[in-house]
Design a protein around this motif. Structure first.
Motif, short mmCIF file in Angstrom:
data_model
loop_
_atom_site.label_atom_id
_atom_site.label_comp_id
_atom_site.label_asym_id
_atom_site.label_seq_id
_atom_site.Cartn_x
_atom_site.Cartn_y
_atom_site.Cartn_z
N ASN A 107 -8.37 -11.39 -0.67
CA ASN A 107 -7.95 -10.95 -2.00
C ASN A 107 -8.52 -9.54 -2.12
OD1 ASN A 107 -7.46 -10.46 -4.71
ND2 ASN A 107 -8.27 -12.42 -5.42
N ARG A 108 -7.71 -8.56 -1.76
CA ARG A 108 -8.21 -7.20 -1.55
C ARG A 108 -7.67 -6.25 -2.60
NH1 ARG A 108 -8.28 -5.16 4.50
NH2 ARG A 108 -10.07 -6.60 4.42
N LEU A 109 -8.57 -5.55 -3.24
CA LEU A 109 -8.23 -4.51 -4.22
C LEU A 109 -8.07 -3.19 -3.50
CD1 LEU A 109 -9.83 -3.86 -7.66
CD2 LEU A 109 -9.92 -2.07 -5.94
N PHE A 110 -7.03 -2.45 -3.88
CA PHE A 110 -6.82 -1.11 -3.36
C PHE A 110 -6.84 -0.10 -4.50
CE2 PHE A 110 -4.95 -3.80 -0.10
CZ PHE A 110 -5.52 -3.27 1.05
N PHE A 111 -7.60 0.96 -4.31
CA PHE A 111 -7.62 2.10 -5.23
C PHE A 111 -6.97 3.24 -4.47
CE2 PHE A 111 -9.12 5.79 -7.42
CZ PHE A 111 -9.40 5.40 -8.74
N VAL A 112 -5.79 3.65 -4.94
CA VAL A 112 -5.00 4.65 -4.23
C VAL A 112 -4.99 5.95 -5.03
CG1 VAL A 112 -2.75 5.21 -3.28
CG2 VAL A 112 -3.58 2.84 -3.20
N MET A 113 -5.46 7.01 -4.39
CA MET A 113 -5.53 8.33 -5.03
C MET A 113 -4.15 8.99 -5.07
SD MET A 113 -8.87 8.94 -5.59
CE MET A 113 -10.53 8.61 -4.95
N PRO A 114 -3.96 9.98 -5.94
CA PRO A 114 -2.69 10.71 -5.97
C PRO A 114 -2.34 11.37 -4.64
CG PRO A 114 -3.95 11.17 -7.95
CD PRO A 114 -4.85 10.39 -7.05
N ASN A 115 -3.35 11.73 -3.85
CA ASN A 115 -3.09 12.36 -2.55
C ASN A 115 -2.86 11.34 -1.44
OD1 ASN A 115 -5.63 11.34 -2.01
ND2 ASN A 115 -6.62 13.31 -1.64
N GLY A 116 -2.83 10.05 -1.78
CA GLY A 116 -2.56 9.01 -0.80
C GLY A 116 -3.79 8.36 -0.20
N GLU A 117 -4.98 8.91 -0.48
CA GLU A 117 -6.21 8.31 0.06
C GLU A 117 -6.39 6.91 -0.53
OE1 GLU A 117 -11.05 9.19 0.28
OE2 GLU A 117 -9.72 10.56 -0.82
N VAL A 118 -6.82 5.97 0.32
CA VAL A 118 -6.94 4.58 -0.07
C VAL A 118 -8.38 4.09 0.08
CG1 VAL A 118 -6.19 2.21 0.40
CG2 VAL A 118 -4.56 4.11 0.63
N ASN A 124 1.26 11.41 -9.98
CA ASN A 124 0.02 12.21 -9.88
C ASN A 124 -1.13 11.50 -10.57
OD1 ASN A 124 -1.54 14.43 -9.06
ND2 ASN A 124 -1.24 15.47 -11.01
N ALA A 125 -1.24 10.21 -10.26
CA ALA A 125 -2.26 9.35 -10.87
C ALA A 125 -2.76 8.36 -9.84
CB ALA A 125 -1.68 8.60 -12.06
N ILE A 127 0.85 -1.20 0.00
CA ILE A 127 0.00 0.00 0.00
C ILE A 127 0.88 1.25 0.00
CG2 ILE A 127 -1.67 1.34 1.32
CD1 ILE A 127 -2.79 -1.35 2.32
N LYS A 128 1.91 1.26 0.84
CA LYS A 128 2.83 2.41 0.88
C LYS A 128 3.52 2.58 -0.47
CE LYS A 128 5.34 5.68 2.84
NZ LYS A 128 6.42 5.90 1.86
N TRP A 129 3.90 1.48 -1.09
CA TRP A 129 4.51 1.53 -2.42
C TRP A 129 3.54 2.14 -3.43
CZ3 TRP A 129 2.86 -1.05 -6.85
CH2 TRP A 129 3.76 -1.12 -7.91
N MET A 130 2.28 1.75 -3.38
CA MET A 130 1.26 2.31 -4.28
C MET A 130 1.08 3.80 -4.02
SD MET A 130 -1.55 -0.80 -4.21
CE MET A 130 -2.63 -0.18 -5.54
N GLN A 131 1.06 4.20 -2.77
CA GLN A 131 0.92 5.62 -2.44
C GLN A 131 2.09 6.43 -2.98
OE1 GLN A 131 0.44 4.98 1.83
NE2 GLN A 131 -1.64 5.81 1.73
N ASP A 132 3.29 5.88 -2.84
CA ASP A 132 4.48 6.60 -3.33
C ASP A 132 4.42 6.79 -4.84
OD1 ASP A 132 5.47 6.72 -0.76
OD2 ASP A 132 6.86 5.04 -1.00
N TRP A 133 4.01 5.74 -5.58
CA TRP A 133 3.94 5.87 -7.03
C TRP A 133 2.76 6.74 -7.47
CZ3 TRP A 133 7.42 5.73 -10.43
CH2 TRP A 133 8.52 4.89 -10.33
N ALA A 134 1.67 6.68 -6.74
CA ALA A 134 0.53 7.53 -7.07
C ALA A 134 0.91 9.01 -6.94
CB ALA A 134 -0.65 7.21 -6.17
N LYS A 135 1.67 9.31 -5.89
CA LYS A 135 2.14 10.69 -5.71
C LYS A 135 3.14 11.07 -6.79
CE LYS A 135 4.43 13.71 -2.35
NZ LYS A 135 5.05 13.79 -0.99
#
Length: 261
Positions: A94-105, A77-78, A66-74
Protein backbone atom coordinates in the motif's frame (compact mmCIF):
# COMPACT_ATOMS: atom_id res chain seq x y z
CA UNK A 1 2.89 32.86 -3.28
CA UNK A 2 5.73 32.82 -0.74
CA UNK A 3 5.08 30.84 2.46
CA UNK A 4 1.60 29.84 1.31
CA UNK A 5 0.39 26.56 -0.11
CA UNK A 6 -2.89 26.17 -1.99
CA UNK A 7 -4.16 22.64 -1.40
CA UNK A 8 -6.97 20.79 -3.20
CA UNK A 9 -8.55 17.73 -1.53
CA UNK A 10 -10.30 15.36 -3.94
CA UNK A 11 -13.10 13.46 -2.18
CA UNK A 12 -14.69 10.82 -4.38
CA UNK A 13 -16.27 7.37 -4.51
CA UNK A 14 -13.96 4.63 -5.83
CA UNK A 15 -14.71 1.92 -8.39
CA UNK A 16 -13.76 -1.48 -6.99
CA UNK A 17 -10.52 -2.88 -8.46
CA UNK A 18 -10.84 -0.86 -11.68
CA UNK A 19 -7.69 1.29 -12.01
CA UNK A 20 -8.44 2.59 -15.51
CA UNK A 21 -11.96 3.72 -14.57
CA UNK A 22 -10.72 5.36 -11.38
CA UNK A 23 -7.99 7.22 -13.26
CA UNK A 24 -10.65 8.43 -15.70
CA UNK A 25 -12.81 9.62 -12.80
CA UNK A 26 -9.97 11.48 -11.10
CA UNK A 27 -8.80 12.93 -14.41
CA UNK A 28 -12.14 14.68 -14.82
CA UNK A 29 -11.92 16.05 -11.29
CA UNK A 30 -8.30 17.18 -11.53
CA UNK A 31 -8.99 18.85 -14.88
CA UNK A 32 -11.38 21.22 -13.10
CA UNK A 33 -8.99 22.09 -10.26
CA UNK A 34 -8.02 25.76 -10.15
CA UNK A 35 -4.81 26.57 -12.00
CA UNK A 36 -3.17 28.19 -8.95
CA UNK A 37 -3.26 24.99 -6.88
CA UNK A 38 0.09 23.78 -5.47
CA UNK A 39 -0.83 20.35 -4.06
CA UNK A 40 -3.59 17.89 -5.03
CA UNK A 41 -4.37 15.16 -2.49
CA UNK A 42 -6.18 11.93 -3.46
CA UNK A 43 -7.48 9.16 -1.13
CA UNK A 44 -5.83 5.91 -0.09
CA UNK A 45 -5.81 3.18 -2.79
CA UNK A 46 -7.51 5.64 -5.12
CA UNK A 47 -7.35 3.34 -8.17
CA UNK A 48 -8.90 0.24 -6.56
CA UNK A 49 -10.60 0.88 -3.24
CA UNK A 50 -9.31 -0.83 -0.09
CA UNK A 51 -8.92 -4.25 -1.65
CA UNK A 52 -7.44 -7.24 0.18
CA UNK A 53 -6.98 -9.10 -3.11
CA UNK A 54 -4.03 -7.23 -4.66
CA UNK A 55 -3.37 -10.25 -6.86
CA UNK A 56 -6.45 -9.17 -8.86
CA UNK A 57 -4.64 -6.00 -9.94
CA UNK A 58 -2.24 -6.27 -12.87
CA UNK A 59 1.28 -5.54 -11.64
CA UNK A 60 1.74 -3.04 -14.49
CA UNK A 61 -1.04 -0.83 -13.15
CA UNK A 62 1.24 0.70 -10.51
CA UNK A 63 3.63 2.17 -13.03
CA UNK A 64 0.77 3.20 -15.31
CA UNK A 65 -0.71 5.20 -12.44
CA UNK A 66 2.64 6.81 -11.57
CA UNK A 67 2.95 7.97 -15.19
CA UNK A 68 -0.63 9.26 -15.01
CA UNK A 69 0.24 11.21 -11.84
CA UNK A 70 3.35 12.65 -13.49
CA UNK A 71 1.33 13.77 -16.52
CA UNK A 72 -1.25 15.55 -14.36
CA UNK A 73 1.39 17.06 -12.09
CA UNK A 74 3.05 18.57 -15.15
CA UNK A 75 -0.27 19.68 -16.64
CA UNK A 76 -1.36 21.42 -13.42
CA UNK A 77 2.13 22.49 -12.32
CA UNK A 78 1.23 21.02 -8.95
CA UNK A 79 2.34 18.12 -6.78
CA UNK A 80 -0.05 15.15 -6.57
CA UNK A 81 -0.18 12.65 -3.70
CA UNK A 82 -2.19 9.49 -3.04
CA UNK A 83 -1.67 5.79 -2.34
CA UNK A 84 -2.22 2.80 -4.64
CA UNK A 85 -1.76 -0.95 -4.75
CA UNK A 86 1.81 -1.38 -5.96
CA UNK A 87 3.36 -4.76 -6.76
CA UNK A 88 6.98 -5.69 -7.33
CA UNK A 89 8.96 -8.92 -7.00
CA UNK A 90 5.73 -10.80 -6.22
CA UNK A 91 5.15 -8.59 -3.15
CA UNK A 92 2.35 -6.08 -2.64
CA UNK A 93 2.49 -2.65 -1.02
CA UNK A 94 0.00 0.00 0.00
CA UNK A 95 2.34 2.65 -1.36
CA UNK A 96 1.90 6.41 -1.31
CA UNK A 97 3.46 8.44 -4.10
CA UNK A 98 4.24 12.14 -3.90
CA UNK A 99 4.81 13.36 -7.45
CA UNK A 100 6.42 16.75 -8.06
CA UNK A 101 5.46 19.02 -10.99
CA UNK A 102 8.83 18.19 -12.59
CA UNK A 103 8.03 14.46 -12.46
CA UNK A 104 10.21 13.58 -9.46
CA UNK A 105 8.62 10.81 -7.39
CA UNK A 106 8.87 10.17 -3.65
CA UNK A 107 7.30 7.12 -2.01
CA UNK A 108 6.11 5.84 1.36
CA UNK A 109 4.92 2.34 2.28
CA UNK A 110 2.17 2.25 4.90
CA UNK A 111 3.77 1.59 8.27
CA UNK A 112 0.68 0.37 10.12
CA UNK A 113 -1.14 -2.17 7.98
CA UNK A 114 -4.75 -2.62 9.09
CA UNK A 115 -4.81 -5.95 10.91
CA UNK A 116 -8.60 -5.84 11.44
CA UNK A 117 -9.03 -6.30 7.67
CA UNK A 118 -6.03 -8.62 7.26
CA UNK A 119 -3.97 -6.00 5.43
CA UNK A 120 -0.84 -7.23 7.23
CA UNK A 121 -1.29 -10.62 5.52
CA UNK A 122 -1.48 -9.15 2.03
CA UNK A 123 0.77 -6.07 2.05
CA UNK A 124 4.32 -5.44 3.19
CA UNK A 125 4.67 -2.92 6.02
CA UNK A 126 7.01 0.04 5.59
CA UNK A 127 9.77 1.15 7.95
CA UNK A 128 10.65 4.62 6.62
CA UNK A 129 9.15 8.03 7.24
CA UNK A 130 8.66 10.25 4.21
CA UNK A 131 9.02 13.99 4.78
CA UNK A 132 9.04 15.98 1.55
CA UNK A 133 10.29 19.55 1.26
CA UNK A 134 8.05 21.37 -1.19
CA UNK A 135 7.58 25.09 -1.81
CA UNK A 136 9.02 26.03 1.57
CA UNK A 137 6.96 23.48 3.54
CA UNK A 138 8.12 20.23 5.15
CA UNK A 139 5.32 17.71 4.57
CA UNK A 140 5.03 14.43 6.48
CA UNK A 141 3.10 11.78 4.53
CA UNK A 142 0.98 9.05 6.17
CA UNK A 143 -1.73 6.51 5.26
CA UNK A 144 -5.05 5.86 7.03
CA UNK A 145 -4.43 3.48 9.99
CA UNK A 146 -1.19 5.36 10.74
CA UNK A 147 -3.49 8.03 12.21
CA UNK A 148 -4.13 5.90 15.31
CA UNK A 149 -0.44 5.82 16.29
CA UNK A 150 0.77 9.22 17.56
CA UNK A 151 4.36 8.13 18.16
CA UNK A 152 4.80 7.47 14.43
CA UNK A 153 3.72 11.03 13.58
CA UNK A 154 5.39 12.79 16.51
CA UNK A 155 6.91 16.02 15.29
CA UNK A 156 10.57 15.53 16.11
CA UNK A 157 11.74 17.06 12.81
CA UNK A 158 9.83 20.38 12.82
CA UNK A 159 7.68 19.48 9.83
CA UNK A 160 4.93 21.93 8.89
CA UNK A 161 2.19 19.75 7.40
CA UNK A 162 0.92 16.28 8.22
CA UNK A 163 -1.06 14.46 5.50
CA UNK A 164 -3.23 11.35 5.86
CA UNK A 165 -4.85 9.69 2.83
CA UNK A 166 -7.52 7.18 3.79
CA UNK A 167 -10.39 4.77 3.25
CA UNK A 168 -11.93 5.35 6.71
CA UNK A 169 -15.46 3.90 7.07
CA UNK A 170 -18.52 5.57 8.54
CA UNK A 171 -18.79 3.48 11.77
CA UNK A 172 -15.47 4.89 13.01
CA UNK A 173 -15.56 8.34 11.43
CA UNK A 174 -15.79 10.08 14.82
CA UNK A 175 -12.34 8.67 15.60
CA UNK A 176 -11.10 10.04 12.24
CA UNK A 177 -12.37 13.53 13.07
CA UNK A 178 -10.99 13.46 16.61
CA UNK A 179 -7.57 12.10 15.76
CA UNK A 180 -6.95 14.45 12.84
CA UNK A 181 -7.59 17.37 15.18
CA UNK A 182 -5.43 15.82 17.90
CA UNK A 183 -2.52 15.22 15.51
CA UNK A 184 -2.64 18.89 14.49
CA UNK A 185 -2.64 20.15 18.09
CA UNK A 186 -0.02 17.81 19.54
CA UNK A 187 2.39 18.32 16.63
CA UNK A 188 1.70 22.04 16.19
CA UNK A 189 1.34 21.56 12.47
CA UNK A 190 -1.31 21.72 9.80
CA UNK A 191 -3.05 18.35 9.54
CA UNK A 192 -4.77 17.23 6.34
CA UNK A 193 -7.02 14.19 5.98
CA UNK A 194 -8.48 13.01 2.67
CA UNK A 195 -11.05 10.23 2.77
CA UNK A 196 -13.28 8.60 0.16
CA UNK A 197 -17.09 8.45 0.03
CA UNK A 198 -19.62 5.86 -1.19
CA UNK A 199 -19.81 2.09 -0.62
CA UNK A 200 -17.19 -0.50 -1.41
CA UNK A 201 -17.52 -4.09 -2.62
CA UNK A 202 -17.71 -5.31 0.98
CA UNK A 203 -20.69 -3.09 1.75
CA UNK A 204 -18.77 -0.62 3.92
CA UNK A 205 -20.00 2.97 3.73
CA UNK A 206 -17.67 5.97 3.63
CA UNK A 207 -18.85 9.50 4.37
CA UNK A 208 -15.75 11.53 3.66
CA UNK A 209 -15.05 14.10 6.36
CA UNK A 210 -11.96 15.22 4.46
CA UNK A 211 -10.62 18.21 6.34
CA UNK A 212 -7.71 20.49 7.17
CA UNK A 213 -6.87 21.64 10.71
CA UNK A 214 -4.39 24.31 11.74
CA UNK A 215 -1.82 24.01 14.53
CA UNK A 216 -4.37 25.08 17.17
CA UNK A 217 -6.90 22.50 16.02
CA UNK A 218 -9.15 24.94 14.18
CA UNK A 219 -10.95 23.29 11.26
CA UNK A 220 -10.22 25.24 8.08
CA UNK A 221 -12.28 23.17 5.66
CA UNK A 222 -14.52 20.08 5.77
CA UNK A 223 -16.66 18.04 3.39
CA UNK A 224 -19.12 15.14 3.43
CA UNK A 225 -19.92 14.94 -0.29
CA UNK A 226 -18.30 14.20 -3.62
CA UNK A 227 -16.33 17.32 -4.45
CA UNK A 228 -12.95 19.00 -4.64
CA UNK A 229 -12.35 21.41 -1.78
CA UNK A 230 -9.40 23.75 -1.49
CA UNK A 231 -7.79 26.08 1.02
CA UNK A 232 -4.61 28.10 1.43
CA UNK A 233 -2.35 27.35 4.37
CA UNK A 234 0.08 29.97 5.67
CA UNK A 235 3.52 29.09 7.02
CA UNK A 236 4.01 32.55 8.53
CA UNK A 237 0.91 31.98 10.67
CA UNK A 238 2.25 28.59 11.73
CA UNK A 239 5.61 30.08 12.73
CA UNK A 240 3.92 32.87 14.67
CA UNK A 241 1.92 30.32 16.68
CA UNK A 242 5.01 28.24 17.38
CA UNK A 243 6.94 31.33 18.46
CA UNK A 244 4.21 32.32 20.87
CA UNK A 245 3.38 28.82 22.13
CA UNK A 246 6.69 26.98 22.38
CA UNK A 247 5.17 23.59 23.20
CA UNK A 248 7.38 21.67 20.76
CA UNK A 249 10.44 22.73 22.75
CA UNK A 250 9.11 20.65 25.65
CA UNK A 251 8.57 17.47 23.64
CA UNK A 252 10.06 14.19 24.83
CA UNK A 253 13.13 12.84 23.08
CA UNK A 254 12.95 9.22 21.92
CA UNK A 255 14.17 6.87 19.22
CA UNK A 256 12.01 4.43 17.28
CA UNK A 257 13.75 1.07 17.04
CA UNK A 258 13.76 -0.70 13.68
CA UNK A 259 12.87 2.47 11.77
CA UNK A 260 14.94 3.99 9.01
CA UNK A 261 14.90 7.77 8.63
Amino acid sequence: MENKLNIALVQSPLIWEQPALNRENFSSKIANVKSEVDLIVLPEMFTTGFTMTPENIDAQEGDITIKWMQDWAKEKNAAIVGSIVYSENDLHFNRLFFVMPNGEVKQYDKRHTFTLAGEHEKYQSGSNHLIVEYKGFKINLMICYDLRFPVWSRNTTDYDVLVYVANWPKPRVEAWDTLLKARAIENMSYCIGVNRIGRDEKGLEYVGHSAIYDSLGQQLIFSEKEEVISVNIDKDHLLEVRKKLKFLQDRDKFQLLGVKD
